[in-house]
Design a protein around this motif. Sequence first.
Motif, PDB file in Angstrom:
ATOM      1  N   VAL A   7       0.868  -1.181   0.000  1.00 22.74           N
ATOM      2  CA  VAL A   7       0.000   0.000   0.000  1.00 22.74           C
ATOM      3  C   VAL A   7       0.900   1.224   0.000  1.00 22.74           C
ATOM      4  O   VAL A   7       1.811   1.333   0.816  1.00 22.74           O
ATOM      5  CB  VAL A   7      -0.926   0.018   1.243  1.00 22.74           C
ATOM      6  CG1 VAL A   7      -1.762   1.280   1.273  1.00 22.74           C
ATOM      7  CG2 VAL A   7      -1.800  -1.218   1.256  1.00 22.74           C
ATOM      8  N   THR A   8       0.660   2.146  -0.897  1.00 21.39           N
ATOM      9  CA  THR A   8       1.487   3.332  -1.022  1.00 21.39           C
ATOM     10  C   THR A   8       1.082   4.389   0.007  1.00 21.39           C
ATOM     11  O   THR A   8      -0.105   4.685   0.170  1.00 21.39           O
ATOM     12  CB  THR A   8       1.358   3.925  -2.444  1.00 21.39           C
ATOM     13  OG1 THR A   8       1.725   2.907  -3.381  1.00 21.39           O
ATOM     14  CG2 THR A   8       2.244   5.135  -2.623  1.00 21.39           C
ATOM     15  N   ALA A   9       2.075   4.946   0.696  1.00 17.70           N
ATOM     16  CA  ALA A   9       1.819   6.035   1.645  1.00 17.70           C
ATOM     17  C   ALA A   9       1.346   7.272   0.878  1.00 17.70           C
ATOM     18  O   ALA A   9       1.710   7.472  -0.285  1.00 17.70           O
ATOM     19  CB  ALA A   9       3.085   6.351   2.434  1.00 17.70           C
ATOM     20  N   LEU A  10       0.555   8.080   1.509  1.00 17.88           N
ATOM     21  CA  LEU A  10       0.031   9.293   0.883  1.00 17.88           C
ATOM     22  C   LEU A  10       0.837  10.514   1.313  1.00 17.88           C
ATOM     23  O   LEU A  10       1.318  10.582   2.447  1.00 17.88           O
ATOM     24  CB  LEU A  10      -1.440   9.488   1.266  1.00 17.88           C
ATOM     25  CG  LEU A  10      -2.383   8.346   0.852  1.00 17.88           C
ATOM     26  CD1 LEU A  10      -3.784   8.627   1.374  1.00 17.88           C
ATOM     27  CD2 LEU A  10      -2.386   8.155  -0.648  1.00 17.88           C
ATOM     28  N   ALA A  11       0.948  11.489   0.433  1.00 19.34           N
ATOM     29  CA  ALA A  11       1.688  12.719   0.735  1.00 19.34           C
ATOM     30  C   ALA A  11       1.066  13.454   1.921  1.00 19.34           C
ATOM     31  O   ALA A  11       1.774  14.114   2.678  1.00 19.34           O
ATOM     32  CB  ALA A  11       1.732  13.628  -0.491  1.00 19.34           C
ATOM     33  N   ARG A  12      -0.225  13.328   2.102  1.00 19.30           N
ATOM     34  CA  ARG A  12      -0.906  14.062   3.178  1.00 19.30           C
ATOM     35  C   ARG A  12      -0.654  13.465   4.562  1.00 19.30           C
ATOM     36  O   ARG A  12      -1.264  13.876   5.546  1.00 19.30           O
ATOM     37  CB  ARG A  12      -2.404  14.155   2.896  1.00 19.30           C
ATOM     38  CG  ARG A  12      -3.134  12.849   2.924  1.00 19.30           C
ATOM     39  CD  ARG A  12      -4.641  13.071   2.730  1.00 19.30           C
ATOM     40  NE  ARG A  12      -5.352  11.820   2.781  1.00 19.30           N
ATOM     41  CZ  ARG A  12      -5.951  11.259   1.746  1.00 19.30           C
ATOM     42  NH1 ARG A  12      -5.917  11.849   0.555  1.00 19.30           N
ATOM     43  NH2 ARG A  12      -6.600  10.123   1.887  1.00 19.30           N
ATOM     44  N   ARG A  13       0.272  12.540   4.657  1.00 21.40           N
ATOM     45  CA  ARG A  13       0.588  11.926   5.944  1.00 21.40           C
ATOM     46  C   ARG A  13       1.349  12.869   6.869  1.00 21.40           C
ATOM     47  O   ARG A  13       1.429  12.642   8.066  1.00 21.40           O
ATOM     48  CB  ARG A  13       1.394  10.644   5.746  1.00 21.40           C
ATOM     49  CG  ARG A  13       2.801  10.873   5.258  1.00 21.40           C
ATOM     50  CD  ARG A  13       3.454   9.547   4.864  1.00 21.40           C
ATOM     51  NE  ARG A  13       4.776   9.715   4.329  1.00 21.40           N
ATOM     52  CZ  ARG A  13       5.889   9.581   5.032  1.00 21.40           C
ATOM     53  NH1 ARG A  13       5.842   9.280   6.311  1.00 21.40           N
ATOM     54  NH2 ARG A  13       7.055   9.753   4.467  1.00 21.40           N
ATOM     55  N   TRP A  14       1.896  13.974   6.341  1.00 23.52           N
ATOM     56  CA  TRP A  14       2.723  14.865   7.158  1.00 23.52           C
ATOM     57  C   TRP A  14       1.874  15.796   8.002  1.00 23.52           C
ATOM     58  O   TRP A  14       0.888  16.357   7.546  1.00 23.52           O
ATOM     59  CB  TRP A  14       3.666  15.687   6.282  1.00 23.52           C
ATOM     60  CG  TRP A  14       4.687  14.841   5.609  1.00 23.52           C
ATOM     61  CD1 TRP A  14       4.783  14.567   4.280  1.00 23.52           C
ATOM     62  CD2 TRP A  14       5.755  14.133   6.236  1.00 23.52           C
ATOM     63  NE1 TRP A  14       5.847  13.738   4.053  1.00 23.52           N
ATOM     64  CE2 TRP A  14       6.462  13.451   5.234  1.00 23.52           C
ATOM     65  CE3 TRP A  14       6.183  14.002   7.559  1.00 23.52           C
ATOM     66  CZ2 TRP A  14       7.565  12.660   5.498  1.00 23.52           C
ATOM     67  CZ3 TRP A  14       7.283  13.210   7.827  1.00 23.52           C
ATOM     68  CH2 TRP A  14       7.962  12.558   6.802  1.00 23.52           C
ATOM     69  N   ARG A  15       2.321  16.006   9.234  1.00 23.12           N
ATOM     70  CA  ARG A  15       1.707  16.961  10.171  1.00 23.12           C
ATOM     71  C   ARG A  15       2.819  17.908  10.618  1.00 23.12           C
ATOM     72  O   ARG A  15       3.842  17.467  11.134  1.00 23.12           O
ATOM     73  CB  ARG A  15       1.133  16.208  11.369  1.00 23.12           C
ATOM     74  CG  ARG A  15       0.608  17.119  12.466  1.00 23.12           C
ATOM     75  CD  ARG A  15       0.194  16.291  13.681  1.00 23.12           C
ATOM     76  NE  ARG A  15      -0.121  17.129  14.809  1.00 23.12           N
ATOM     77  CZ  ARG A  15      -1.350  17.394  15.230  1.00 23.12           C
ATOM     78  NH1 ARG A  15      -2.393  16.875  14.616  1.00 23.12           N
ATOM     79  NH2 ARG A  15      -1.536  18.163  16.285  1.00 23.12           N
ATOM     80  N   LEU A  16       2.620  19.212  10.444  1.00 20.32           N
ATOM     81  CA  LEU A  16       3.580  20.235  10.845  1.00 20.32           C
ATOM     82  C   LEU A  16       3.098  20.892  12.127  1.00 20.32           C
ATOM     83  O   LEU A  16       1.926  21.262  12.243  1.00 20.32           O
ATOM     84  CB  LEU A  16       3.722  21.295   9.744  1.00 20.32           C
ATOM     85  CG  LEU A  16       4.611  22.491  10.047  1.00 20.32           C
ATOM     86  CD1 LEU A  16       6.070  22.069  10.208  1.00 20.32           C
ATOM     87  CD2 LEU A  16       4.477  23.543   8.949  1.00 20.32           C
ATOM     88  N   GLU A  17       4.021  21.031  13.108  1.00 16.49           N
ATOM     89  CA  GLU A  17       3.704  21.701  14.360  1.00 16.49           C
ATOM     90  C   GLU A  17       4.732  22.784  14.648  1.00 16.49           C
ATOM     91  O   GLU A  17       5.900  22.667  14.265  1.00 16.49           O
ATOM     92  CB  GLU A  17       3.677  20.694  15.513  1.00 16.49           C
ATOM     93  CG  GLU A  17       2.583  19.657  15.388  1.00 16.49           C
ATOM     94  CD  GLU A  17       2.534  18.675  16.531  1.00 16.49           C
ATOM     95  OE1 GLU A  17       1.523  17.957  16.627  1.00 16.49           O
ATOM     96  OE2 GLU A  17       3.492  18.605  17.338  1.00 16.49           O
ATOM     97  N   VAL A  18       4.286  23.824  15.327  1.00 14.30           N
ATOM     98  CA  VAL A  18       5.119  24.962  15.706  1.00 14.30           C
ATOM     99  C   VAL A  18       5.092  25.070  17.227  1.00 14.30           C
ATOM    100  O   VAL A  18       4.030  24.918  17.847  1.00 14.30           O
ATOM    101  CB  VAL A  18       4.583  26.264  15.066  1.00 14.30           C
ATOM    102  CG1 VAL A  18       5.332  27.483  15.569  1.00 14.30           C
ATOM    103  CG2 VAL A  18       4.656  26.173  13.547  1.00 14.30           C
ATOM    104  N   ASN A  19       6.250  25.337  17.832  1.00 11.85           N
ATOM    105  CA  ASN A  19       6.298  25.532  19.282  1.00 11.85           C
ATOM    106  C   ASN A  19       5.798  26.937  19.599  1.00 11.85           C
ATOM    107  O   ASN A  19       6.473  27.925  19.327  1.00 11.85           O
ATOM    108  CB  ASN A  19       7.715  25.336  19.816  1.00 11.85           C
ATOM    109  CG  ASN A  19       7.781  25.433  21.327  1.00 11.85           C
ATOM    110  OD1 ASN A  19       6.782  25.656  22.000  1.00 11.85           O
ATOM    111  ND2 ASN A  19       8.971  25.273  21.867  1.00 11.85           N
ATOM    112  N   MET A  20       4.630  27.005  20.214  1.00 10.85           N
ATOM    113  CA  MET A  20       4.033  28.287  20.586  1.00 10.85           C
ATOM    114  C   MET A  20       4.462  28.707  21.989  1.00 10.85           C
ATOM    115  O   MET A  20       4.133  29.793  22.439  1.00 10.85           O
ATOM    116  CB  MET A  20       2.506  28.194  20.506  1.00 10.85           C
ATOM    117  CG  MET A  20       1.984  27.849  19.120  1.00 10.85           C
ATOM    118  SD  MET A  20       2.240  29.153  17.929  1.00 10.85           S
ATOM    119  CE  MET A  20       0.941  30.281  18.431  1.00 10.85           C
ATOM    120  N   GLY A  21       5.191  27.828  22.669  1.00  9.69           N
ATOM    121  CA  GLY A  21       5.671  28.124  24.016  1.00  9.69           C
ATOM    122  C   GLY A  21       7.130  28.556  23.984  1.00  9.69           C
ATOM    123  O   GLY A  21       7.557  29.284  23.094  1.00  9.69           O
ATOM    124  N   THR A  22       7.883  28.096  24.957  1.00 13.91           N
ATOM    125  CA  THR A  22       9.306  28.413  25.066  1.00 13.91           C
ATOM    126  C   THR A  22      10.108  27.123  24.991  1.00 13.91           C
ATOM    127  O   THR A  22       9.548  26.028  24.996  1.00 13.91           O
ATOM    128  CB  THR A  22       9.597  29.105  26.414  1.00 13.91           C
ATOM    129  OG1 THR A  22       9.304  28.177  27.472  1.00 13.91           O
ATOM    130  CG2 THR A  22       8.767  30.375  26.589  1.00 13.91           C
TER     131      THR A  22
END
Length: 157
Positions: A7-22
């Motif tokens: 089964v081929t992985a999908l490009a939409r598998r990525w999740r981007l997160e940003v540190n909003m704290g310190t």
Amino acid sequence: MSTPTPVTALARRWRLEVNMGTAEAADWQLCPAITSFEWSAEPNHEDSSTYDDDGWAGNTKTGQAWEVQATFNRKTSTDFTAYHPVHEKLRAVAMGWGADSEVPVRWMDRNGLPEAYQGSALVEWAPSGGETNDLDQVEVTLTGNGPLSQITNPLAA
């Protein structure tokens, strides 16, 4: 561990997160509404060939650079008085200087597979513009400043 099926992985598998704290009190938040996500970690190779190599080329990795390019639909509050806080953080960092021009980011396989990375990046912010019926999209380039670390995927079961 089970054997992978074809089964081929999908490009939409990525999740981007940003540190909003310190750095001391991290608060990782989702960057929502991504429509395109690409990352690279290009090595720098230098020719290290010598006479001792009998004519075969020698190469040495002397450095590495990483970058993320993401496009997202700009999100607002339902009353249209505020943009999404993660989008605003990226925009503000893009306009900053010195320490204010850098943000910790991480991305991972949203299905919990082991691929996950974290680093600190400089931000380029480029609104796409468009016609009257187009969505408000922004193209963000995150240029690594320092190492890109492989991390344990926080979404892993």
